[in-house]
Design a protein around this motif. Structure first.
Motif, PDB file in Angstrom:
ATOM      1  N   ALA A 280      -6.077   5.596   5.476  1.00 25.86           N
ATOM      2  CA  ALA A 280      -5.081   4.538   5.422  1.00 25.86           C
ATOM      3  C   ALA A 280      -5.767   3.187   5.448  1.00 25.86           C
ATOM      4  CB  ALA A 280      -4.110   4.680   6.586  1.00 25.86           C
ATOM      5  N   LEU A 281      -6.738   3.081   6.280  1.00 22.47           N
ATOM      6  CA  LEU A 281      -7.441   1.814   6.379  1.00 22.47           C
ATOM      7  C   LEU A 281      -8.125   1.486   5.073  1.00 22.47           C
ATOM      8  CD1 LEU A 281      -8.220  -0.579   7.995  1.00 22.47           C
ATOM      9  CD2 LEU A 281     -10.154   0.681   8.918  1.00 22.47           C
TER      10      LEU A 281
ATOM     11  N   GLN B 159      -5.766   0.238   2.763  1.00 23.56           N
ATOM     12  CA  GLN B 159      -5.467  -1.145   3.090  1.00 23.56           C
ATOM     13  C   GLN B 159      -6.553  -2.072   2.570  1.00 23.56           C
ATOM     14  OE1 GLN B 159      -2.966  -2.678   4.796  1.00 23.56           O
ATOM     15  NE2 GLN B 159      -1.791  -0.768   4.919  1.00 23.56           N
ATOM     16  N   LEU B 160      -7.754  -1.680   2.808  1.00 23.36           N
ATOM     17  CA  LEU B 160      -8.846  -2.546   2.410  1.00 23.36           C
ATOM     18  C   LEU B 160      -8.911  -2.681   0.910  1.00 23.36           C
ATOM     19  CD1 LEU B 160     -11.478  -1.307   4.975  1.00 23.36           C
ATOM     20  CD2 LEU B 160     -10.162  -3.418   5.011  1.00 23.36           C
TER      21      LEU B 160
ATOM     22  N   ALA C  12      -6.360  -4.912  -0.105  1.00 24.61           N
ATOM     23  CA  ALA C  12      -6.740  -6.281   0.201  1.00 24.61           C
ATOM     24  C   ALA C  12      -7.691  -6.817  -0.856  1.00 24.61           C
ATOM     25  CB  ALA C  12      -7.395  -6.339   1.580  1.00 24.61           C
TER      26      ALA C  12
END
Lengths: 563, 102
Positions: free
Chosen positions: A21-22, A25-26, A29
């Motif tokens: 998930a991170l 997200q990254l 981003a």
């Protein structure tokens, strides 16, 4: 926090199936920050490559020799490629090492040795990074001296690593990356290995030297190209992946130095030739004199031989006979023989201690070994061997030398001696005294023992100074040697044979053993033999199998199996 | 930094700050700065948000003061060069709000 963000920003490219998930997200981003997908992917690729090579390098280094085992903790574990490189690479290395350990040690040793020869790697490097004893290592690789498993493991570890490093260097050269360069010896010791000329390059250089002793800068640069191409070829890589040559890369400076050194050598050789004229013309007359200064003279002649050999080297291709030219002073006197250390070979400089050639004679001194390694006492000679210009005899790996046996009926007792061919660095090969043991059968034969035929490194049987033998050997092509059965025949052949007799009658002709068809002997050489009064006694001496006088015998002519 | 950053003029403040106040930005006591706290579903969301903000901050060359614990992000915006609020803070604040919506 800032740092973390940076790390995240540089995270590895996403694999949808494995994206956390991170990471999602990254990635979002990143994409949201204005990065296009393509730019991102491209940047990822480049980053990965850089990180991978840096990581591999560090990982391999960290996973060092047995003395420094252990994974290195590479800083950014985020990079999966890097993580894979370290533990996986290490695991792969270990697996391969284990596999090698299961194999026959001698086979693996041969493999390692040939790899080192191919890439001109110095033993010193192995010793430094494995902690093995150099003598032990050398014996293990060259002669199969047993080595304990743990030590073999460290050797194989070095080998596998080095292989990887070198192939990486080559592929980096292809990609134009320099990342793999700084490895191994350089980073550890802060300096590269000492440059070493490869046999292929030497061949090229000698040919060029033969044409012109003082090449211009352009010519030198051309030679640089040729040599590097040859070296790459020898290593089985496409030329112009020069980075893989590492410390053995040929540069213009090296070529320049090589030519300068050869010129110096030749000058020195001429100087020596002038200094010791006694060796040349008179044969038996100097008989009594010989004992006095035989060693001295022998040395010189040896040197001369060496030098001429080395110079001849370049011309070997054209004139085989030239090898023969340089007279080798054989000190027939046992005094000489014994005086010198029977241990022959010196892989030293161009002017090795002479006696190697002659010292072989002392039967007692030299232990016979069945391995007939003929040693080239002359490094230059050795190099001749390397250049494979040597006769056919040299070309065989290990063969029984029939020559000795065939030379005369009296020789029949000789057992065939197998000669190992050493094409590389044969200068390190021990001189064979083997012949001697076999020779023991008859006195004559005994004398036959060793002529330093090492030129051909392994093959030329060394024959004694007895000219008869030498002549016999000389005359015949390797193939025809066997046909020599009578001394008289030998003599006849001798007279017909030699092409050039350049020098001292005390010539050892091991060199002459060549398979090249003998060039019609120049008359001068003929003269040496039959003509010289001094040799008369010798002649008869030679012809007769009895070797009673051998000890005092002085070979009167340089028989060259002229080709 | 080329050119001195100007602090917000009174006119701008009266014009812009109310908008931010509506967006839950609070003026900090004791200094000329604005503050807001964001709460996300989990850490990943929070950190993703921070990444976006970070990238933008780099682009703008204007960085927030912030604190993060798990899913909470507390941000204070002020301009060091002029010792107070500037246009950059307003711009960044707007961006931050947008980023937090994603």
């Amino acid at each position: 926090m800032e740092e973390r963000l940076e790390e995240r920003a540089g995270a590895a490219k996403a694999k949808p199936s494995r994206l956390t998930a991170l990471q999602e997200q990254l990635i979002c981003a990143l994409l949201g920050s204005g990065l296009s997908r393509d730019v991102l992917v491209q940047a990822m690729g480049e980053l990965e490559r850089d990180r991978a090579s840096a990581g591999a390098e560090r990982g391999e280094r960290g996973d060092g020799e047995s003395s420094e085992e252990g994974e290195m903790d590479f800083p950014p574990p985020i990079f999966r490629e890097l993580e894979k490189l370290l533990p996986e690479e290490a695991a792969k290395l270990r697996a391969e090492v284990d596999q090698l350990l299961q194999e026959d040690p001698w086979h693996v040793a041969k493999m390692v040795k040939s790899y080192m020869q191919q890439h001109n790697l110095p033993q010193r490097e192995v010793v430094e990074s494995t902690g093995l004893n150099q003598s032990h290592l050398s014996q293990h690789l060259n002669k199969g001296t047993p080595m304990k498993n743990q030590k073999r493991a460290s050797l194989y570890t070095w080998y596998v690593k080095k292989r990887g490093e070198i192939s990486q260097q080559f592929s980096n050269a292809k990609h134009g990356l320099g990342s793999g360069e700084e490895q191994g010896e350089e980073t550890r010791k802060g300096r590269r290995n000492r440059f070493k000329w490869g046999p292929a390059s030497l061949q090229i250089l000698f040919h060029a030297y033969d044409r012109q002793k003082n090449p211009s800068k352009e010519e030198r640069e051309g030679l640089v190209e040729d040599c590097n191409r040859a070296e790459c070829h020898q290593r089985g890589v496409s030329p112009s992946q020069l980075a893989g040559l590492g410390s053995n890369l040929v540069t213009e400076v090296r070529v320049y130095n090589w030519f300068a050194n050869r010129r110096k050598e030749e000058a020195f050789r001429h100087k020596l030739a002038l200094d010791t004229p006694f060796t040349n013309q008179t044969a038996s007359s100097s008989h009594p004199n010989l004992p006095q200064s035989p060693e001295h003279g022998v040395k010189y002649s040896q040197q001369i031989l060496c030098d001429s050999l080395s110079s001849a080297r370049g011309s070997l291709g054209d004139r085989v006979g030239r090898l023969v030219v340089s007279p080798i002073q054989l000190e027939p006197s046992h005094t000489l023989l014994e005086a010198h250390n029977p241990k022959l070979v010196s892989s030293g400089g161009p002017l090795p201690p002479v006696s190697t050639l002659t010292s072989l004679h002392s039967l007692s001194a030299s232990p016979a070994s069945s391995q007939g390694l003929i040693m080239a006492s002359l490094p230059s000679v050795m190099s001749l061997g390397e250049s494979s210009l040597l006769i056919g005899l040299a070309s065989t790996q290990a063969q029984n030398v029939p020559v000795i046996n065939n030379v005369g009926g009296s020789f029949t007792t000789l057992q065939p001696i197998s000669f190992q061919q050493q094409l590389h660095a044969s200068s390190q090969q021990p001189i064979s005294h083997h012949l001697q043991s076999h020779m023991g059968a008859s006195p004559f034969m005994a004398t036959m023992a060793q002529l330093p035929c090492h030129m051909y490194k392994s093959d030329s049987p060394q024959y004694h100074s007895s000219s008869l033998l030498s002549q016999a050997m000389v005359i015949t092509d390797s193939s025809s040697l066997g046909t020599l059965t009578s001394l008289t025949a030998v003599r006849q052949i001798l007279t017909a044979d030699p092409e050039e007799q350049t020098g001292s009658p005390l010539q050892e002709d091991s060199l002459h053993l060549q398979q090249h068809p003998p060039v019609p002997a120049s008359s001068e050489s003929l003269e040496l033999y039959p003509a010289s009064q001094t040799t008369e006694s010798h002649q008869s001496h030679l012809l007769s199998p009895s070797t009673t006088d051998i000890s005092s015998y002085i070979p009167t002519q340089m028989v060259s199996t002229a080709q | 930094m080329a050119g001195k950053i100007q602090s917000l003029t009174e006119e701008e403040r009266t014009h812009l700050l109310p908008l931010l106040s509506n967006a839950q930005w609070v003026e900090v006591v004791g200094r000329d700065a604005i503050y807001k706290e964001f709460i996300f579903k989990d850490f990943n969301q929070a950190f993703g948000f921070m990444s976006r903000v970070a990238l933008q901050a780099e682009k703008m060359d204007h960085h927030p003061e912030w604190f993060n614990v798990y899913n909470k992000v507390q941000i204070t915006l002020s301009t060091h060069d002029c010792g107070g609020l500037s246009q950059r803070d307003i711009t960044l604040a707007t961006f931050i709000d947008q980023a937090s919506m994603m």
